[in-house]
Design an enzyme around this catalytic site. Structure first.
Site: not given
Length: 382
Positions: A176, A204, A236
């Site tokens: 990240s 991610h 996300k």
């Protein structure tokens, strides 16, 4: 008692004091921070789905049907048909038999690691893993060992030293703060050779990587045999909230029985589950979002290289601009804000000492002109 004011002063002096910005807009790349109009490059809404009209409509319809809260934990009476349908769809999406919803990604990682390992067992984690993964290892009371970042050979050596107890290898899929990918094929082969579990937190990676947005597992072509424990967050690229773990039927059933952050937490609002079902469809079908995102990433990297800026080796939306000094990173973030560009300064302990940076993140909601504006302002202030 600890003198908290003294400790707060020390954080100020070390350039480590953190402050919240008050946003006055829905999630997106254009908005207002602390009363200032900004163009934001610090969100994890990689596909621009957090404020998508169809997702918002599904949330509204879900609230009309289900109300706001779920009312109880999943194992009491908080598990609705909305949750169950989303779990089935996430399982199909990840090509795993089952998936299990958690209220947050942090709770997922704590719950999975602590359920699978305990005293006498061994957890092996990449040195740059997310805090939730490291905390999960500590909470489990297993012996936690950290191996050099992305170093399969170092992991192999540590695994070879442990011949008793359960062995669990844990890594981020996309890191990240650096934006690079874990060498999953190598880690999978190493874990299998030593009869160890492999757990990947692909918070991610989902939505960003793979032809269908299946993340690092799809990117590397890894099935459940190679990657038995797959974790994802919904806040996300999904643009929603919550998290999940996908794996075998036995794994999911075991976690339902043993993962304390699942058992003892109120279930996610059903309306959020309904909205996430729509964002999951969009994530898979709107392939243009990934294509546009990759185009913006390459545009930014080319421009940054022309300006002589020090970027890290990342082909993901996470494009860290390495600064080093804490105060300099904060000063640069503030200088950008004065020009209407919102980028966060990331400092220890989130990153290693001397690794302060601007964590620039791109979204499919950005335009080419937005990236060009960022580059122009970076040239001006950097």
């Amino acid at each position: 008692m600890r003198d908290l004011n003294t400790e707060l002063t020390r954080l100020h002096q070390a350039g480590l004091y953190r402050q919240r910005r008050i946003m006055a807009n829905a999630a997106g790349v254009y908005g207002h921070a602390d009363g200032r109009e900004v163009l934001a490059f610090c969100s994890n809404d990689y596909l621009g789905l957090a404020n998508h009209p169809e997702v918002v409509k599904a949330l509204q319809a879900g609230a009309e049907r289900w109300g706001l809260g779920s009312g109880a934990a999943h194992l009491v009476n908080g598990h609705t048909t909305a949750h169950h349908a989303l779990e089935a769809e996430l399982a199909a999406f990840t090509n795993r038999p089952r998936a299990l919803l958690f209220s947050t990604g942090y709770m997922t990682n704590l719950g999975v690691i602590a359920a699978l390992c305990g005293r006498g067992d061994h957890v092996f984690e990449d040195r740059l893993n997310h805090a939730s993964l490291l905390d999960g290892g500590l909470l489990s009371q297993a012996r936690l060992q950290r191996y050099a970042h992305g170093d399969g050979a170092a992991l192999d050596g540590k695994l070879a030293q442990r011949t008793t107890g359960e062995k669990l290898v844990v890594t981020d899929g996309v890191f990240s703060m650096d934006g690079d990918l874990a060498p999953l094929p190598q880690l999978a082969a190493t874990a299998k050779r030593h009869d160890a579990w492999l757990m990947v937190d692909d918070a991610h990676g989902f939505g960003v990587l793979g032809a269908n947005g299946g993340g690092t597992a799809e990117h590397f072509g890894l099935g459940m045999d190679a990657l038995p424990i797959l974790v994802g967050t919904l806040g996300k690229a999904f643009g929603s909230f919550g998290a999940f773990v996908a794996g075998s039927d036995a794994l999911i059933e075991f976690l339902i029985q043993k993962a304390r952050p699942y058992i003892y937490t109120t279930a996610l609002p059903p309306a959020v589950a309904e909205a996430t079902r729509v964002s999951l469809k969009l994530l898979q079908t709107d392939t243009w979002r990934r294509e546009k995102l990759q185009s913006l990433i390459q545009r930014f990297r080319r421009g940054a290289e022309e300006l002589g800026l020090t970027l890290m080796q990342s082909q993901t939306p996470i494009q860290p601009l390495l600064i080093g000094d804490n105060d300099k990173a904060v000063a640069l973030s503030q200088a950008l804000l004065k020009q209407g560009i919102l980028v966060s300064a990331i400092r220890p302990p989130t990153v290693p000492e001397g690794g302060a940076r601007l964590r620039i993140t791109l979204s499919a909601a950005h335009r080419e002109v937005d990236v060009d504006q960022l580059l122009t302002v970076l040239e001006m202030v950097a």
